[in-house]
Design a protein around this motif. Structure first.
Motif, mmCIF file in Angstrom:
data_model
loop_
_atom_site.group_PDB
_atom_site.id
_atom_site.type_symbol
_atom_site.label_atom_id
_atom_site.label_comp_id
_atom_site.label_asym_id
_atom_site.label_seq_id
_atom_site.Cartn_x
_atom_site.Cartn_y
_atom_site.Cartn_z
ATOM 1 N N UNK A 53 47.714 42.152 14.167
ATOM 2 C CA UNK A 53 47.007 43.145 14.978
ATOM 3 C C UNK A 53 46.189 42.484 16.093
ATOM 4 N N UNK A 54 45.445 41.416 15.730
ATOM 5 C CA UNK A 54 44.647 40.709 16.734
ATOM 6 C C UNK A 54 45.551 40.033 17.759
ATOM 7 N N UNK A 55 46.647 39.418 17.283
ATOM 8 C CA UNK A 55 47.565 38.743 18.201
ATOM 9 C C UNK A 55 48.135 39.737 19.223
ATOM 10 N N UNK A 56 48.537 40.904 18.756
ATOM 11 C CA UNK A 56 49.090 41.922 19.666
ATOM 12 C C UNK A 56 48.036 42.362 20.668
ATOM 13 N N UNK A 57 46.780 42.507 20.221
ATOM 14 C CA UNK A 57 45.698 42.882 21.132
ATOM 15 C C UNK A 57 45.486 41.797 22.186
ATOM 16 N N UNK A 58 45.466 40.533 21.763
ATOM 17 C CA UNK A 58 45.320 39.422 22.711
ATOM 18 C C UNK A 58 46.483 39.401 23.697
ATOM 19 N N UNK A 59 47.689 39.615 23.193
ATOM 20 C CA UNK A 59 48.880 39.606 24.043
ATOM 21 C C UNK A 59 48.836 40.731 25.067
ATOM 22 N N UNK A 60 48.481 41.919 24.653
ATOM 23 C CA UNK A 60 48.393 43.055 25.584
ATOM 24 C C UNK A 60 47.324 42.819 26.644
ATOM 25 N N UNK A 61 46.188 42.283 26.234
ATOM 26 C CA UNK A 61 45.140 41.971 27.205
ATOM 27 C C UNK A 61 45.607 40.899 28.188
ATOM 28 N N UNK A 62 46.379 39.935 27.684
ATOM 29 C CA UNK A 62 46.922 38.893 28.554
ATOM 30 C C UNK A 62 47.860 39.454 29.597
ATOM 31 N N UNK A 63 48.669 40.415 29.204
ATOM 32 C CA UNK A 63 49.580 41.067 30.161
ATOM 33 C C UNK A 63 48.771 41.762 31.252
ATOM 34 N N UNK A 64 47.635 42.336 30.885
ATOM 35 C CA UNK A 64 46.805 43.030 31.864
ATOM 36 C C UNK A 64 46.132 42.075 32.845
ATOM 37 N N UNK A 65 45.729 40.888 32.385
ATOM 38 C CA UNK A 65 45.001 39.976 33.280
ATOM 39 C C UNK A 65 45.904 39.034 34.062
ATOM 40 N N UNK A 66 47.153 38.932 33.704
ATOM 41 C CA UNK A 66 47.994 37.948 34.390
ATOM 42 C C UNK A 66 48.167 38.240 35.868
ATOM 43 N N UNK A 67 47.971 39.484 36.290
ATOM 44 C CA UNK A 67 48.068 39.808 37.719
ATOM 45 C C UNK A 67 47.025 39.048 38.532
ATOM 46 N N UNK A 74 51.917 38.253 51.723
ATOM 47 C CA UNK A 74 50.468 38.146 51.907
ATOM 48 C C UNK A 74 49.737 38.547 50.630
ATOM 49 N N UNK A 75 48.447 38.171 50.523
ATOM 50 C CA UNK A 75 47.685 38.504 49.312
ATOM 51 C C UNK A 75 47.671 40.004 49.031
ATOM 52 N N UNK A 76 47.684 40.329 47.733
ATOM 53 C CA UNK A 76 47.597 41.721 47.291
ATOM 54 C C UNK A 76 46.324 41.897 46.476
ATOM 55 N N UNK A 77 45.907 43.137 46.365
ATOM 56 C CA UNK A 77 44.689 43.451 45.643
ATOM 57 C C UNK A 77 44.735 42.894 44.215
ATOM 58 N N UNK A 78 43.664 42.247 43.809
ATOM 59 C CA UNK A 78 43.460 41.685 42.469
ATOM 60 C C UNK A 78 44.279 40.432 42.174
ATOM 61 N N UNK A 79 44.958 39.859 43.145
ATOM 62 C CA UNK A 79 45.710 38.635 42.881
ATOM 63 C C UNK A 79 44.777 37.426 42.910
ATOM 64 N N UNK A 80 45.350 36.225 42.773
ATOM 65 C CA UNK A 80 44.546 35.009 42.671
ATOM 66 C C UNK A 80 43.688 34.792 43.919
ATOM 67 N N UNK A 81 44.183 35.145 45.078
ATOM 68 C CA UNK A 81 43.416 34.995 46.317
ATOM 69 C C UNK A 81 42.122 35.805 46.231
ATOM 70 N N UNK A 82 42.235 37.054 45.824
ATOM 71 C CA UNK A 82 41.052 37.911 45.729
ATOM 72 C C UNK A 82 40.136 37.481 44.584
ATOM 73 N N UNK A 83 40.698 36.950 43.516
ATOM 74 C CA UNK A 83 39.876 36.458 42.414
ATOM 75 C C UNK A 83 39.040 35.252 42.857
ATOM 76 N N UNK A 84 39.640 34.374 43.647
ATOM 77 C CA UNK A 84 38.902 33.215 44.153
ATOM 78 C C UNK A 84 37.769 33.673 45.063
ATOM 79 N N UNK A 85 38.068 34.594 45.971
ATOM 80 C CA UNK A 85 37.020 35.102 46.858
ATOM 81 C C UNK A 85 35.894 35.764 46.067
ATOM 82 N N UNK A 86 36.243 36.552 45.073
ATOM 83 C CA UNK A 86 35.238 37.234 44.260
ATOM 84 C C UNK A 86 34.384 36.224 43.486
ATOM 85 N N UNK A 87 35.017 35.199 42.965
ATOM 86 C CA UNK A 87 34.300 34.169 42.219
ATOM 87 C C UNK A 87 33.324 33.424 43.130
ATOM 88 N N UNK A 88 33.759 33.096 44.329
ATOM 89 C CA UNK A 88 32.870 32.432 45.294
ATOM 90 C C UNK A 88 31.708 33.342 45.652
#
Length: 103
Positions: A53-67, A74-88
């Motif tokens: 059950x926990x593994x499936x929950x971790x896996x599903x959450x991973x599918x959600x964050x991999x974007x 060009x960069x799209x919303x929520x991709x690595x480019x935008x994550x870097x900008x948000x982190x900075x």
């Protein structure tokens, strides 16, 4: 670890003192497993104790964050480019807040 997310797997991070990407934004406990270097001899036991059950929950959450780790041109919303900008941006805010409190 990003490759594990791309493949729909749960990343198992065997590390001590490792700064995870976007740790200030993402809660890695919800989609990965941390194992300290001292626990390498117990790796199989630790992983086998994770319920399906926990593994499936971790896996599903991973599918959600991999974007957030995808490189788009060009960069799209929520991709690595935008994550870097948000982190900075977050670090800049934290620096200003801490600097304002110092005499």
């Amino acid at each position: 670890m990003v490759e594990a997310l791309y493949m729909g797997c749960v990343p198992v991070l065997i590390k001590d003192h490792y700064a995870k990407p976007f740790n200030d934004i993402l809660d890695w406990r919800k989609f990965s497993i941390d194992i300290g270097l001292e626990n390498i001899p117990n790796l199989k036991t630790i992983l086998m104790r994770i319920s399906q059950r926990k593994y499936i929950r971790l896996q599903r959450n991973g599918v959600q964050v991999r974007k957030h780790f995808v490189v788009n041109l060009p960069p799209k919303r929520y991709d690595v480019f935008h994550m870097i900008l948000h982190s900075i941006w977050l670090r800049r805010l934290n620096t200003r807040i801490h600097d304002a409190h110092q005499p």
